[in-house]
Enzyme design. Structure first.
Site, mmCIF file in Angstrom:
data_model
loop_
_atom_site.group_PDB
_atom_site.id
_atom_site.type_symbol
_atom_site.label_atom_id
_atom_site.label_comp_id
_atom_site.label_asym_id
_atom_site.label_seq_id
_atom_site.Cartn_x
_atom_site.Cartn_y
_atom_site.Cartn_z
ATOM 1 N N SER A 103 0.787 -1.237 0.000
ATOM 2 C CA SER A 103 0.000 0.000 0.000
ATOM 3 C C SER A 103 0.817 1.284 0.000
ATOM 4 O O SER A 103 0.236 2.370 -0.059
ATOM 5 C CB SER A 103 -0.962 0.016 1.193
ATOM 6 O OG SER A 103 -2.029 -0.872 0.977
ATOM 7 N N LYS A 267 3.812 6.915 4.404
ATOM 8 C CA LYS A 267 2.763 6.012 3.907
ATOM 9 C C LYS A 267 3.257 4.588 4.079
ATOM 10 O O LYS A 267 4.307 4.216 3.574
ATOM 11 C CB LYS A 267 2.431 6.272 2.429
ATOM 12 C CG LYS A 267 1.324 5.339 1.919
ATOM 13 C CD LYS A 267 0.000 5.634 2.584
ATOM 14 C CE LYS A 267 -1.024 4.496 2.410
ATOM 15 N NZ LYS A 267 -0.879 3.432 3.416
ATOM 16 N N SER A 268 2.484 3.812 4.791
ATOM 17 C CA SER A 268 2.838 2.438 5.110
ATOM 18 C C SER A 268 2.158 1.470 4.153
ATOM 19 O O SER A 268 1.238 1.823 3.419
ATOM 20 C CB SER A 268 2.432 2.129 6.550
ATOM 21 O OG SER A 268 1.065 2.469 6.752
ATOM 22 N N GLY A 269 2.602 0.216 4.211
ATOM 23 C CA GLY A 269 1.986 -0.837 3.422
ATOM 24 C C GLY A 269 2.377 -2.183 3.986
ATOM 25 O O GLY A 269 3.474 -2.335 4.531
#
Length: 322
Positions: A103, A267-269
Site C-alpha cells: 500500500s 505512507k505504510s503498506g
C-alpha cells in the site's frame, strides 16, 4: 491461489547519491514500452546508477552490521535507502533489491491525482457498490459511504490517511489505471517501479516477477521528487504532506524508529510477509531526509513485523543523527 513470496535474500550495503531526485523529465517511453522493457529485467535490477560513496566508511559498516543483524534476527530481507534532500548524503542497504511495495503505492497515486486532475474537477462525487468494497478488501472509509459516495479528493485522502483499498482503485481509475500511474512515475524518472494491478492483487508477488515491485532506491528518489515543491505546486505539496502526516497506519513503523522530536510524514503498506514504510523525516533545525524501508520475511507464510521496520529506520536515521 497465488501467495506473496519474498524476492530477495542476503544483502550488501553501499552509500550512494541518487540522481534525478529533484525533478521530472518528459518524453519518456510509453507505458506499454516501459512494461515490456521491465519484464525482461532480473528481479534485482534497477535503472539507478550508483556513484562513489558519500557516507564515511565507519558509518557504512555500522549500518551494514546492524541491518544484517536484524535480517538474521527476523529471518527477513531488509532494503533501506535514506537520503538528505539538501546534501545528497545517502545511506543504503539492499538499495537495488526488488520488494513488493504493497500500500505504499497509495502515496504516489495520490500525488499523481493532485498533479494531473485540476482543482475544479476534484470535487466530482463518485459512487461504488458494496461488491466493489468486498472485492477490494480493507476499506474502512468507503464501506461507510456506499449510499452517498465521496469526491475524488476525499478518496485520495482516504487512500493515504486510512490506506483504503477501494479508494485507491477509484483514484487509479481517474488517473488512467495502474498503467497510467506507471507511466507517470516513468515521466518523473522512476523507470524501476512497475505498477500493474490495483487492490487487492497488487499485494500478491509471483516468484521472480517484477510486477507491483520497486526498489528502495527507486522509491526514495520518487518520493523526493513528488515532495520537492516543484513536481506538485506549493498548495498540493502541502496537501499531500498533510495527508501523509495523518497516516493512521504508520505509528509503529518509521515514526517509532525516528529520534524524539523528528517530524515524520509517511505512507505504510503491508501484506503477508511484506511490511514497508516510506517517509519524509525532518530533524529539528535540519534538512529533510527521505527514507524507504522495505522488508519481507523469508518464510512466505510468516506474518510481517512492524518492529523490523521501526528498528531498520532507527539504524538508518541514526547515521544522520549527529
Amino acid at each position: 491461489m497465488r501467495r506473496a513470496l519474498p524476492l530477495v535474500v542476503g544483502g550488501t550495503v553501499a552509500a550512494l547519491v541518487l540522481a534525478g531526485c529533484s525533478g521530472g523529465s518528459s518524453g519518456g517511453p510509453t507505458a506499454s514500452a516501459t512494461s515490456s522493457a521491465r519484464s525482461t529485467s532480473t528481479p534485482t535490477s534497477t535503472s539507478a546508477t550508483t556513484p562513489p560513496p558519500r557516507t564515511d566508511a565507519a558509518t557504512t559498516a555500522t549500518v551494514r552490521r546492524a541491518l544484517a543483524g536484524l535480517e538474521r534476527q527476523y529471518d527477513a530481507t531488509v532494503g533501506v535507502v535514506a537520503t538528505d534532500t539538501v546534501t545528497g548524503e545517502t545511506v543504503a542497504y539492499n538499495g537495488d533489491r526488488r520488494f513488493g511495495y504493497a500500500s505504499t503505492i497509495k502515496a504516489f497515486a495520490a500525488a499523481q491525482f493532485l498533479r494531473s486532475v485540476p482543482a475544479d474537477a476534484r470535487n466530482e462525487v463518485v459512487h461504488w457498490t458494496a461488491a466493489d468494497v468486498a472485492a477490494a478488501g480493507y476499506s474502512p472509509v468507503t464501506e461507510q459511504h456506499v449510499a452517498d459516495g465521496l469526491s475524488y479528493e476525499q478518496l485520495a485522502e482516504a487512500a493515504v490517511r486510512m490506506s483504503d483499498n477501494t479508494a485507491l482503485n477509484l483514484v487509479l481509475t481517474r488517473i488512467g489505471g495502474p498503467s497510467g500511474l506507471d507511466a507517470a512515475l516513468t515521466e518523473l524518472g522512476d523507470t524501476t517501479t512497475e505498477v500493474v494491478h490495483g487492490e487487492p492483487d497488487l499485494n500478491t508477488i509471483e516468484p521472480g516477477s517484477t510486477e507491483d515491485t520497486t526498489t528502495p532506491a527507486a522509491f526514495t528518489a520518487a518520493l523526493a521528487t513528488v515532495l520537492d515543491g516543484r513536481t506538485l505546486d506549493r498548495a498540493d505539496t502541502a496537501l499531500l504532506v498533510d495527508w501523509m502526516g495523518g497516516n493512521a497506519t504508520g505509528d509503529a513503523l518509521i515514526r517509532a524508529g525516528a529520534p524524539d522530536g523528528w517530524v515524520v510524514v509517511d505512507k505504510s503498506g503491508g501484506a503477508g510477509p511484506i511490511r514497508n514504510d516510506v517517509a519524509r523525516v525532518t530533524p529539528p533545525g535540519g534538512d529533510p531526509i527521505v527514507l524507504s524501508v522495505l522488508t519481507t520475511r523469508n518464510d512466505p507464510d510468516a506474518a510481517y513485523d512492524d518492529a523490523l521496520v521501526a528498528r531498520s529506520a532507527s539504524v538508518a536515521l541514526g547515521a544522520f543523527d549527529r
